[in-house]
Design a protein around this motif. Structure first.
Motif, PDB file in Angstrom:
ATOM      1  N   GLU A  34     -33.672  25.651  39.983  1.00 33.34           N
ATOM      2  CA  GLU A  34     -33.848  25.263  38.348  1.00 33.34           C
ATOM      3  C   GLU A  34     -32.644  24.538  38.094  1.00 33.34           C
ATOM      4  N   ALA A  35     -31.545  24.685  38.540  1.00 33.36           N
ATOM      5  CA  ALA A  35     -30.257  23.836  38.212  1.00 33.36           C
ATOM      6  C   ALA A  35     -30.606  22.314  38.696  1.00 33.36           C
ATOM      7  N   ALA A  36     -31.148  22.314  39.935  1.00 31.45           N
ATOM      8  CA  ALA A  36     -31.458  21.033  40.573  1.00 31.45           C
ATOM      9  C   ALA A  36     -32.336  20.184  39.747  1.00 31.45           C
ATOM     10  N   THR A  37     -33.466  20.935  39.272  1.00 32.60           N
ATOM     11  CA  THR A  37     -34.524  20.297  38.438  1.00 32.60           C
ATOM     12  C   THR A  37     -34.042  19.840  37.169  1.00 32.60           C
ATOM     13  N   GLU A  38     -33.252  20.681  36.479  1.00 29.07           N
ATOM     14  CA  GLU A  38     -32.720  20.350  35.329  1.00 29.07           C
ATOM     15  C   GLU A  38     -31.730  19.100  35.366  1.00 29.07           C
ATOM     16  N   ALA A  39     -30.888  19.090  36.587  1.00 26.82           N
ATOM     17  CA  ALA A  39     -30.082  18.204  36.801  1.00 26.82           C
ATOM     18  C   ALA A  39     -30.613  16.575  36.822  1.00 26.82           C
ATOM     19  N   SER A  40     -31.979  16.700  37.429  1.00 28.88           N
ATOM     20  CA  SER A  40     -32.580  15.318  37.867  1.00 28.88           C
ATOM     21  C   SER A  40     -33.084  14.950  36.647  1.00 28.88           C
ATOM     22  N   ALA A  41     -33.598  15.972  35.671  1.00 25.74           N
ATOM     23  CA  ALA A  41     -34.466  15.567  34.423  1.00 25.74           C
ATOM     24  C   ALA A  41     -33.392  14.829  33.442  1.00 25.74           C
ATOM     25  N   ALA A  42     -31.957  15.538  33.478  1.00 28.59           N
ATOM     26  CA  ALA A  42     -30.977  15.020  32.669  1.00 28.59           C
ATOM     27  C   ALA A  42     -30.556  13.739  32.962  1.00 28.59           C
ATOM     28  N   ILE A  43     -30.914  13.256  34.109  1.00 29.24           N
ATOM     29  CA  ILE A  43     -30.678  11.637  34.414  1.00 29.24           C
ATOM     30  C   ILE A  43     -31.905  10.765  34.388  1.00 29.24           C
ATOM     31  N   GLY A  44     -32.787  11.508  33.921  1.00 26.23           N
ATOM     32  CA  GLY A  44     -34.185  10.649  33.413  1.00 26.23           C
ATOM     33  C   GLY A  44     -34.994  10.749  34.716  1.00 26.23           C
ATOM     34  N   TRP A  45     -34.959  11.578  35.619  1.00 22.96           N
ATOM     35  CA  TRP A  45     -35.911  11.780  36.804  1.00 22.96           C
ATOM     36  C   TRP A  45     -36.573  13.416  36.659  1.00 22.96           C
ATOM     37  N   GLY A  46     -37.294  13.503  35.694  1.00 31.41           N
ATOM     38  CA  GLY A  46     -37.752  15.025  35.672  1.00 31.41           C
ATOM     39  C   GLY A  46     -39.050  15.053  36.478  1.00 31.41           C
ATOM     40  N   GLU A  47     -39.559  16.290  36.469  1.00 33.97           N
ATOM     41  CA  GLU A  47     -40.891  16.433  37.381  1.00 33.97           C
ATOM     42  C   GLU A  47     -42.008  15.505  36.779  1.00 33.97           C
ATOM     43  N   THR A  48     -42.275  15.132  35.637  1.00 37.69           N
ATOM     44  CA  THR A  48     -43.158  14.176  35.097  1.00 37.69           C
ATOM     45  C   THR A  48     -43.143  13.149  35.692  1.00 37.69           C
ATOM     46  N   ARG A  49     -41.951  12.413  35.644  1.00 38.06           N
ATOM     47  CA  ARG A  49     -41.651  10.985  35.818  1.00 38.06           C
ATOM     48  C   ARG A  49     -41.841  11.043  37.488  1.00 38.06           C
ATOM     49  N   LEU A  50     -41.360  12.167  38.161  1.00 38.62           N
ATOM     50  CA  LEU A  50     -41.558  11.973  39.559  1.00 38.62           C
ATOM     51  C   LEU A  50     -42.978  12.142  39.805  1.00 38.62           C
ATOM     52  N   ARG A  51     -43.743  12.934  39.386  1.00 33.08           N
ATOM     53  CA  ARG A  51     -45.186  12.815  39.756  1.00 33.08           C
ATOM     54  C   ARG A  51     -46.022  11.699  39.602  1.00 33.08           C
ATOM     55  N   GLN A  52     -45.567  11.066  38.192  1.00 35.85           N
ATOM     56  CA  GLN A  52     -46.143   9.820  37.738  1.00 35.85           C
ATOM     57  C   GLN A  52     -45.942   8.547  38.733  1.00 35.85           C
ATOM     58  N   SER A  53     -44.676   8.552  39.398  1.00 34.00           N
ATOM     59  CA  SER A  53     -44.333   7.720  40.474  1.00 34.00           C
ATOM     60  C   SER A  53     -45.008   7.941  41.804  1.00 34.00           C
ATOM     61  N   GLY A  54     -45.680   9.132  41.916  1.00 31.34           N
ATOM     62  CA  GLY A  54     -46.459   9.368  42.912  1.00 31.34           C
ATOM     63  C   GLY A  54     -45.543  10.062  44.190  1.00 31.34           C
ATOM     64  N   HIS A  55     -44.648  10.816  43.886  1.00 36.95           N
ATOM     65  CA  HIS A  55     -43.564  11.079  44.836  1.00 36.95           C
ATOM     66  C   HIS A  55     -42.969  12.657  44.343  1.00 36.95           C
ATOM     67  N   LEU A  56     -42.270  13.380  45.214  1.00 38.00           N
ATOM     68  CA  LEU A  56     -41.747  14.602  44.914  1.00 38.00           C
ATOM     69  C   LEU A  56     -40.503  14.893  45.966  1.00 38.00           C
ATOM     70  N   TRP A  57     -39.649  15.637  45.518  1.00 38.91           N
ATOM     71  CA  TRP A  57     -38.529  16.115  46.325  1.00 38.91           C
ATOM     72  C   TRP A  57     -38.939  17.631  47.066  1.00 38.91           C
ATOM     73  N   ILE A  58     -38.967  17.655  48.350  1.00 41.69           N
ATOM     74  CA  ILE A  58     -39.117  18.834  48.874  1.00 41.69           C
ATOM     75  C   ILE A  58     -37.898  19.427  49.674  1.00 41.69           C
TER      76      ILE A  58
END
Length: 300
Positions: A34-58
């Motif tokens: 959860e902290a990693a997800t929120e850290a990514s969202a805090a600098i503009g790379w949240g889950e929505t933007r990632l999926r819109q770009s066609g990518h994901l972190w695993i």
């Protein structure tokens, strides 16, 4: 050079604790996710933007060291930052502290950037690298050069040969195990590992209740897990486990998680476990009888 530092505080809830009254091992990893997800969202790379770009972190690999237990009502502050970027991978570090400022765990996760359409690793975009960098590094070129300086990844520690008494159970990936990416969640594997360890002990006569009656508990000190494949809903898995490096107060438990139909390796893991008093959390010796009963499941 590390990336942007992000802090997030969680309050321990009753359902996150196990029968010993401690936060369950897997929930430390859930806090980290959860902290990693929120850290990514805090600098503009949240889950929505990632999926819109066609990518994901695993997650490719997790290394989690438990230093002190947490209980209901405690708060856990996680400090997390990106350690480096490579072409398709990035390591993130975590420090977990309680309300008294005591470190209760520290960890790292090695993430892989995936193309959702192909399921294959993809090159991490430069603007993402720049977003994760410290504020004083403005030029993308400088950021790339700085954060991509990293030591080579160490190979996952090889397991010793399995003994004849290796314990195996089968289980099917259930709806509750799967996250929004459609795969078994990383933390769920720790629940699988915990359960197979409990059943392996019970199979040789050492149930949790018997251990309690003998005045000791087995707790995790460190867990390392490498994820090889993404298991999905309805997939049947075999989860095998055995011991090595057994001492009077600690041992290493190995895990092999594979697809039941073709034997493909889904994940491998190792955990260092210690024997402690359930009331004082002090290290105590395991009964000699217990070590004798486990003899067939200990690798030479």
């Amino acid at each position: 050079m590390s990336g942007v530092i992000f802090k997030r505080t969680f309050r321990v809830r009753t359902y996150e604790c196990d029968s010993y009254g401690h936060v369950n091992n897997a929930n430390y990893l859930r806090y980290m996710q959860e902290a990693a997800t929120e850290a990514s969202a805090a600098i503009g790379w949240g889950e929505t933007r990632l999926r819109q770009s066609g990518h994901l972190w695993i997650v490719r690999e997790t290394d989690l060291e438990y230093l002190a237990p947490m209980k209901y009502g405690d708060t856990c502050e996680i400090t997390t930052w990106v350690g480096d970027f490579r072409r398709v991978r990035s390591v993130r570090f975590y420090e977990l502290r309680n309300q008294r400022g005591e470190m209760v765990a520290r960890a790292s996760t090695d993430w892989v950037y995936i193309n959702l359409a192909t399921g294959q690793p993809a090159s991490i975009p430069l603007d993402m690298i720049a977003a994760f960098a410290p504020p004083d590094l403005a030029a993308v070129a400088d950021v790339t050069d700085t954060l991509q300086l990293s030591t080579p990844r160490k190979k996952f520690p090889p397991a010793p040969p399995p003994p004849l008494g290796m314990f195996t159970q089968r289980r099917t990936a259930e709806w509750r195990d799967v996250d929004q990416a459609g795969h078994i969640n990383n933390a769920t594997y720790l629940n699988y590992m915990e359960e197979v360890g409990i059943q392996a002990a019970k199979a040789v006569g050492w149930s949790i209740n018997r251990m309690r009656a003998e005045g000791f508990a087995i707790v995790a000190r460190r867990v390392q897990i490498e994820y090889r494949l993404q298991a999905v809903l309805g997939e049947e898995l075999t989860i095998s486990t055995f011991l090595s490096d057994v001492r009077r107060a600690n041992a290493t438990r190995h895990y092999i998680i594979a697809r039941a139909d073709d034997g493909a390796l889904v994940a491998q893991a190792r955990g260092v476990f210690m024997s402690v008093s359930p009331t004082t959390n002090q290290i105590v010796r395991m009964p000699r009888e217990m070590l004798d009963d486990f003899a067939s499941s200990i690798s030479e």
